[in-house]
Design an enzyme around this catalytic site. Structure first.
Site, PDB file in Angstrom:
ATOM      1  N   CYS A   1      15.743 -13.300 -13.882  1.00 44.20           N
ATOM      2  CA  CYS A   1      15.430 -14.665 -14.315  1.00 44.20           C
ATOM      3  C   CYS A   1      13.971 -14.874 -14.709  1.00 44.20           C
ATOM      4  O   CYS A   1      13.667 -15.074 -15.871  1.00 44.20           O
ATOM      5  CB  CYS A   1      15.814 -15.649 -13.214  1.00 44.20           C
ATOM      6  SG  CYS A   1      17.586 -15.711 -12.924  1.00 44.20           S
TER       7      CYS A   1
HETATM    8  N1  LIG Z   1      21.429 -12.949 -10.884  1.00 42.39           N
HETATM    9  C1  LIG Z   1      20.851 -14.098 -10.638  1.00 42.39           C
HETATM   10  O1  LIG Z   1      20.239 -14.287  -9.596  1.00 42.39           O
HETATM   11  C2  LIG Z   1      20.951 -15.248 -11.609  1.00 42.39           C
HETATM   12  C3  LIG Z   1      20.528 -16.518 -11.186  1.00 42.39           C
HETATM   13  C4  LIG Z   1      20.618 -17.578 -12.065  1.00 42.39           C
HETATM   14  C5  LIG Z   1      21.091 -17.358 -13.359  1.00 42.39           C
HETATM   15  N2  LIG Z   1      21.470 -16.108 -13.753  1.00 42.39           N
HETATM   16  C6  LIG Z   1      21.987 -15.973 -15.122  1.00 42.39           C
HETATM   17  O2  LIG Z   1      23.399 -15.799 -15.054  1.00 42.39           O
HETATM   18  C7  LIG Z   1      23.853 -14.927 -16.099  1.00 42.39           C
HETATM   19  C8  LIG Z   1      24.637 -13.768 -15.492  1.00 42.39           C
HETATM   20  O3  LIG Z   1      23.776 -12.993 -14.686  1.00 42.39           O
HETATM   21  P1  LIG Z   1      24.285 -11.998 -13.579  1.00 42.39           P
HETATM   22  O4  LIG Z   1      23.090 -11.668 -12.738  1.00 42.39           O
HETATM   23  O5  LIG Z   1      25.516 -12.515 -12.906  1.00 42.39           O
HETATM   24  O6  LIG Z   1      24.682 -10.731 -14.486  1.00 42.39           O
HETATM   25  P2  LIG Z   1      25.453  -9.404 -14.012  1.00 42.39           P
HETATM   26  O7  LIG Z   1      24.970  -8.322 -14.877  1.00 42.39           O
HETATM   27  O8  LIG Z   1      25.375  -9.264 -12.523  1.00 42.39           O
HETATM   28  O9  LIG Z   1      26.981  -9.709 -14.351  1.00 42.39           O
HETATM   29  C9  LIG Z   1      27.442  -9.922 -15.639  1.00 42.39           C
HETATM   30  C10 LIG Z   1      28.847  -9.380 -15.770  1.00 42.39           C
HETATM   31  O10 LIG Z   1      29.323  -9.745 -17.072  1.00 42.39           O
HETATM   32  C11 LIG Z   1      30.116  -8.696 -17.574  1.00 42.39           C
HETATM   33  N3  LIG Z   1      30.240  -8.861 -19.009  1.00 42.39           N
HETATM   34  C12 LIG Z   1      29.328  -8.578 -19.978  1.00 42.39           C
HETATM   35  N4  LIG Z   1      29.798  -8.925 -21.191  1.00 42.39           N
HETATM   36  C13 LIG Z   1      31.031  -9.447 -21.014  1.00 42.39           C
HETATM   37  C14 LIG Z   1      32.019  -9.984 -21.870  1.00 42.39           C
HETATM   38  N5  LIG Z   1      31.808 -10.085 -23.183  1.00 42.39           N
HETATM   39  N6  LIG Z   1      33.184 -10.403 -21.340  1.00 42.39           N
HETATM   40  C15 LIG Z   1      33.401 -10.298 -19.995  1.00 42.39           C
HETATM   41  N7  LIG Z   1      32.498  -9.802 -19.128  1.00 42.39           N
HETATM   42  C16 LIG Z   1      31.313  -9.397 -19.609  1.00 42.39           C
HETATM   43  C17 LIG Z   1      29.389  -7.444 -17.105  1.00 42.39           C
HETATM   44  O11 LIG Z   1      30.239  -6.317 -17.101  1.00 42.39           O
HETATM   45  C18 LIG Z   1      28.933  -7.864 -15.696  1.00 42.39           C
HETATM   46  O12 LIG Z   1      29.876  -7.487 -14.701  1.00 42.39           O
HETATM   47  C19 LIG Z   1      22.599 -14.525 -16.851  1.00 42.39           C
HETATM   48  O13 LIG Z   1      22.419 -15.389 -17.934  1.00 42.39           O
HETATM   49  C20 LIG Z   1      21.494 -14.731 -15.846  1.00 42.39           C
HETATM   50  O14 LIG Z   1      20.245 -14.992 -16.468  1.00 42.39           O
HETATM   51  C21 LIG Z   1      21.428 -15.056 -12.899  1.00 42.39           C
END
Ligand SMILES: NC(=O)c1ccc[n+]([C@@H]2O[C@H](COP(=O)([O-])OP(=O)(O)OC[C@H]3O[C@@H](n4cnc5c(N)ncnc54)[C@H](O)[C@@H]3O)[C@@H](O)[C@H]2O)c1
Length: 442
Positions: A285
């Site tokens: 983030c």
């Molecule tokens: N991790 C955090 O602490 C956090 C906190 C707030 C916001 N975010 C935001 O949330 C979003 C997700 O982050 P995350 O940390 O969960 O990511 P992550 O990488 O842990 O998980 C994302 C998942 O999406 C899947 N994926 C990718 N493309 C896809 C598609 N086209 N169809 C289906 N599945 C798909 C991947 O295989 C993966 O399992 C990002 O925008 C991030 O900035 C994350």
């Protein structure tokens, strides 16, 4: 401002149907992307009484979830397994099944490209998948952090190609994710959640669907406002961390203890918020999200100076700390080249297993560039890849500490033995003030 379009009989019908399905929990919730954000959300919806169908393009993730195994630290396997066994959560790689859910929450990654511009390809791919199957009576919610305008300019036209009308046939909103992995007090359920629909009906429908799963929902007037809330929050953190990091350098040059200054400033009961300096910023983030806003504003010929300056200062911190390691070695008459440096903690913050964008990676790279022999210990990260090599975490024994010419604490995991580190290390560089603060607390 989200306003209702002309509300014909059908608009009311789909809205009413979804509100009813939220009330009796008969709505099927689809979650696209089952990572740090998507899996905890899926669990909250399931525990609120909904059935949840998760979607992911990674078969390992889907197979693991269907076997009841959690790959996300905040979700214990026992908690997930119960829901999978009861049939309330299942997962699939078959994106054509996106027509089944009544509500689809998109939680896919939003990284930066090699040139540090937004990489919106995952959101585009997920939108294309949803657009192929969108049907009347579906609510679609983007949760991935992104630049203002993504929901309305990128998603809405793709979805409306179906001929369906937003706010009447289907509902579209942005609802930013605030989950803070490893936070023992605030989780997906009890962290207030912002919702900004494209129309007022979109906001109403999404609020009703999410309400059983999330303790507090906060409506805003548009998806752009919701997108900006998230970017303001993370820019606020980046800028304040940048400020205290600069203050750490200032205090160092003046021979003043920055931690004493910060702790004393924090006694002010108003107008001051405590941030602490460290090795830089990491995670999915803070180092990335402000660049989404900076990029958007560049396209409008505006330079977001705070974002750039904070990004620069934070990115320079690994170098600052490596210089401290070099000085500590120098004091003992040792060059960096050939010295053994033990890096303690490599996750981007304490008590979690996430290595993404961790400043420890830069610190290791810089030390190796100087010819140091780098070892690391992290109770949460068994191995990491550095320049194509695999480094394995070494046990944190008194012997391993004594065998290092310098120990550098990069991540202050709670469970580490700081008293032993300070007793046994020949030289200690503490980027987190971990040893002194533990000693003061005992
Ligand atoms: N991790 C955090 O602490 C956090 C906190 C707030 C916001 N975010 C935001 O949330 C979003 C997700 O982050 P995350 O940390 O969960 O990511 P992550 O990488 O842990 O998980 C994302 C998942 O999406 C899947 N994926 C990718 N493309 C896809 C598609 N086209 N169809 C289906 N599945 C798909 C991947 O295989 C993966 O399992 C990002 O925008 C991030 O900035 C994350």
């Amino acid at each position: 401002m989200a306003t209702d379009g002309p509300r014909g009989a059908s608009a009311g019908r789909h809205e009413q149907a979804l509100l009813a399905k939220a009330r009796d929990r008969s709505a099927l919730i689809g979650i696209v992307g089952l990572g740090y954000v998507g899996l905890p959300l899926a669990v909250e919806f399931a525990e609120a009484g909904y059935r949840v169908l998760g979607f992911d393009v990674t078969p390992r993730v889907v197979d693991g979830i269907n076997a009841g195994h959690s790959h996300v630290q905040d979700i214990p396997t026992s908690r997930l397994a119960k829901l999978v066994k009861a049939g309330t959560i299942s997962a699939t790689t078959d994106l054509m099944r996106l027509k089944e859910p009544d509500c689809v929450a998109i939680c896919v990654p939003t990284p930066l490209s090699k040139t540090r511009d937004p990489d919106i390809s995952f959101v585009s791919a997920a939108t294309d998948s949803v657009a192929q199957t969108v049907r009347p009576g579906q609510a679609i919610v983007l949760q991935s952090t992104t630049y203002p305008g993504t929901t309305r300019e990128l998603m809405l036209p793709a979805l409306e190609k179906s001929g369906l009308k937003v706010g009447e046939d289907f509902f579209l909103a942005f609802s930013p994710e605030r989950v803070d992995p490893g936070n023992a007090k605030y989780n997906t359920h009890n962290t207030p959640k912002i919702v900004g629909g494209v129309t007022a009906a979109c906001t109403r429908v999404v609020m009703a669907l999410y309400q059983p799963a999330i303790e507090t929902l906060v409506p805003v007037s548009s998806p752009e406002a919701a997108e900006l809330v998230k970017l303001l929050e993370n820019t606020f953190r980046s800028v304040n961390i940048g400020l205290v990091n600069e203050m750490a350098i200032v205090c160092d040059k003046l021979g003043v203890d920055v931690w004493e200054v910060i702790d004393a400033a924090a006694t002010k009961p108003f107008g001051f918020l405590k941030f602490t300096p460290g090795p830089g910023v990491g995670g999915h983030c803070i180092p990335l999200d402000p660049h989404y806003l900076a990029w958007k504003m560049r396209s409008l010929n505006y330079r977001t100076r705070f974002i750039e300056l904070a990004g620069e200062i934070n990115a320079e911190m690994p170098e600052y700390w490596v210089e401290k390691v070099v000085s500590a070695l120098n004091e003992r008459g040792k060059p960096a080249k050939g010295s053994v440096v033990l890096v303690v903690g490599v996750a981007y913050k304490k008590d979690i297993d996430d290595l993404r964008e961790s400043p420890a990676l830069d610190i290791i790279k810089l030390l190796e560039r100087l010819g140091a022999i780098v070892r690391y210990h992290d109770p949460y990260i068994a191995e990491l890849r550095e320049d194509g090599r695999i480094l394995k975490s070494v046990p944190l024994t008194a012997e391993a500490v004594r065998n290092a010419d310098c120990v550098v604490i990069v991540t202050d995991h709670t469970q580490l033995d700081y008293a032993m580190l300070s007793k046994e290390a020949k030289a200690l560089v503490d980027t987190r003030h971990a040893v002194a603060s533990r000693a003061a607390a005992t």
